[in-house]
Design an enzyme around this catalytic site. Structure first.
Site, short mmCIF file in Angstrom:
data_model
loop_
_atom_site.label_atom_id
_atom_site.label_comp_id
_atom_site.label_asym_id
_atom_site.label_seq_id
_atom_site.Cartn_x
_atom_site.Cartn_y
_atom_site.Cartn_z
N TYR A 1 -2.31 17.01 -8.79
CA TYR A 1 -1.27 16.63 -9.76
C TYR A 1 -1.54 17.24 -11.13
CZ TYR A 1 0.30 13.03 -6.47
OH TYR A 1 0.77 12.36 -5.37
N LYS B 1 -10.53 14.88 2.90
CA LYS B 1 -10.17 15.84 3.97
C LYS B 1 -11.25 16.92 3.96
CE LYS B 1 -7.28 17.41 7.11
NZ LYS B 1 -7.14 16.76 8.42
N ASP C 1 -5.99 11.78 7.45
CA ASP C 1 -5.06 11.61 8.58
C ASP C 1 -5.48 10.42 9.45
OD1 ASP C 1 -7.22 13.29 8.92
OD2 ASP C 1 -6.21 14.72 10.23
N ASP D 1 -1.97 8.08 -3.50
CA ASP D 1 -0.53 7.90 -3.73
C ASP D 1 0.17 7.59 -2.41
OD1 ASP D 1 1.94 7.93 -4.90
OD2 ASP D 1 1.91 10.02 -5.52
N ASP E 1 1.43 3.57 -0.67
CA ASP E 1 2.81 3.28 -0.28
C ASP E 1 2.84 2.78 1.16
OD1 ASP E 1 3.94 4.03 -2.71
OD2 ASP E 1 5.58 5.13 -1.75
#
Ligand code: NAD
Length: 380
Positions: free
Chosen positions: A142, A189, A221, A245, A249
């Site tokens: 970001y 990851k 994942d 992020d 959610d």
């Protein structure tokens, strides 16, 4: 206690839910004898319309000179529908996090028993889940360099982490885990990304200072799958900006709805408190937004920024009592909820306020109190 609080309603339902959060702060001040003063400031789409800047200097000055911030959300369909617009509401949010050094975002994922049926996940899988996310907030893809080349046919966003950025949030996560289930799951990851390999290296190093906390690593994942398959297997989750992020959610389904998840963004200076949801264009102006995430964010503010644990507990207790009495907003109503029990945003706020009490006996009667919600976010 005297405290100056900046209210940053932002866009869409941000305005609707922060109005209820502010009412709760006013009532807490009245009931417990604190002097809270409020200042409003602009951010996001409205700020762009008024000044051309999603985070005007005037706003930033107010933010740097207050004791805590209650934020709503930013975002507007105009920008979602046109990604080519250069000045965007989200830039205000990212700049605010960077300027205030808000590098750690705490998101408690705790299901109120009353909402077991509101989630799309089976109750037996959900019951007892209690997760605290530490999402890094001022680094990652970001904030890395971004751009286009090859006449616009190639685009890039650099995923960058520096050692100190990982260290400081890792310490907070381990310290918190010491007061909870003594387990940290670090999500990365590292099988593919170099920045994740550094993340893992640094987290391993930091973990040596916390021998009483069990550390496990999961790839993003696999973590996304396990979060839904067995949410009870998580205690503290430590992760970067992008993965956090997305995962939080997803985790909103463990709490029943996006409208139930509060968060605290902390760093070196002032703390910022906000629901995890966005400006929700689809329901803006309908008066049906759930204000409980904003109200629970107020509880986090009272505890983390002001050290007012009883007051924080009173807020949680009032929310729980409201749910126990069967009151719902549309997003958390289920097939069994009678239509006269479904409240609009303001009435939900009023109902919580009507249950706010100084009576500690009444506060302690609730099953989900400071011990399991607020104290579990303790970072002191
Ligand atoms: P969103 O979180 O706004 O909404 C997702 C879904 O959840 C929608 O169906 C919405 O109606 C529902 N929802 C969210 N909050 C709710 C509440 N309090 N009560 C009831 N239902 C609720 O995400 P989105 O739709 O992807 O994004 C909308 C806008 O918000 C975009 O412009 C996006 O950029 C912005 N956004 C801002 C933030 C932030 O300011 N922190 C975070 C996420 C998205």
């Amino acid at each position: 206690m005297k405290k100056k609080i900046v209210i940053l309603p932002g866009d869409g339902i941000g305005k609707e839910v922060t109005a209820e959060g502010k009412k709760v702060l006013e009532k807490i001040g009245e009931v417990f004898g604190h002097e809270f003063t409020f200042e409003e400031a602009e951010i996001g789409h409205d700020a762009i319309e008024a000044t051309g800047n999603p985070l005007p200097d005037e706003t930033l000055i107010k933010l740097k000179n207050c004791d805590a911030i209650l934020f709503g959300a930013v975002g507007h369909p105009k920008y979602d529908n046109d990604p080519t617009l250069k000045v965007r509401p989200e830039q205000g949010l990212l700049k605010m996090r960077k300027e205030l050094g808000l590098y750690a975002n705490l998101r408690p994922i705790k299901l109120f028993d009353e909402l077991l049926e509101a989630s799309s996940i089976k109750p037996e899988i959900l019951k007892g889940s209690d997760i605290l996310f530490f999402r890094e907030l001022t680094g990652d893809v970001y904030f890395g360099e971004k751009g286009r080349k090859d006449e616009g046919k190639t685009a890039y966003d650099l995923m960058i982490y520096q050692k100190y950025e990982i260290e400081r949030i890792a310490h907070k996560a381990f310290k918190s885990a010491q007061t909870r289930g003594k387990k940290v799951t670090s999500v990365d990851k590292a099988n593919v990304l170099e920045s994740s390999r550094l993340w893992r290296e640094v987290v391993n190093e930091v973990s040596k200072q916390y021998p009483d906390v069990k550390l496990e690593h999961q790839f993003i994942d696999a973590a996304a799958m396990k979060l839904i398959q067995n949410p009870k297997s998580f205690d503290v989750v430590l992760t970067g900006n992008l993965f956090g992020d997305i995962l939080t959610d997803e985790a909103s389904q463990i709490a029943g709805s996006m409208g139930m998840l509060a968060s605290a963004s902390i760093g070196d200076t002032v703390g910022l408190y906000e629901p995890i949801h966005g400006s929700a264009h689809d329901i803006t102006g309908k008066g049906i937004a759930n204000p409980l995430a904003s109200i629970l964010s107020v509880a986090l503010m009272l505890d983390i920024s002001f050290g007012l644990k009883t007051e924080a507990d009173a807020v949680i207790s009032a929310v729980e009592q409201t749910l126990r009495d069967g009151w719902r907003t549309t997003d958390i109503a289920d097939g069994k909820t009678a239509s006269n029990k479904v409240l609009n945003t303001q009435k939900m706020g009023d109902t919580v306020i009507s249950k706010l009490t100084k009576n500690t006996e009444a506060i302690n009667m609730t099953a989900l109190n400071t011990a399991t919600y607020i104290a579990s976010t303790s970072i002191h």
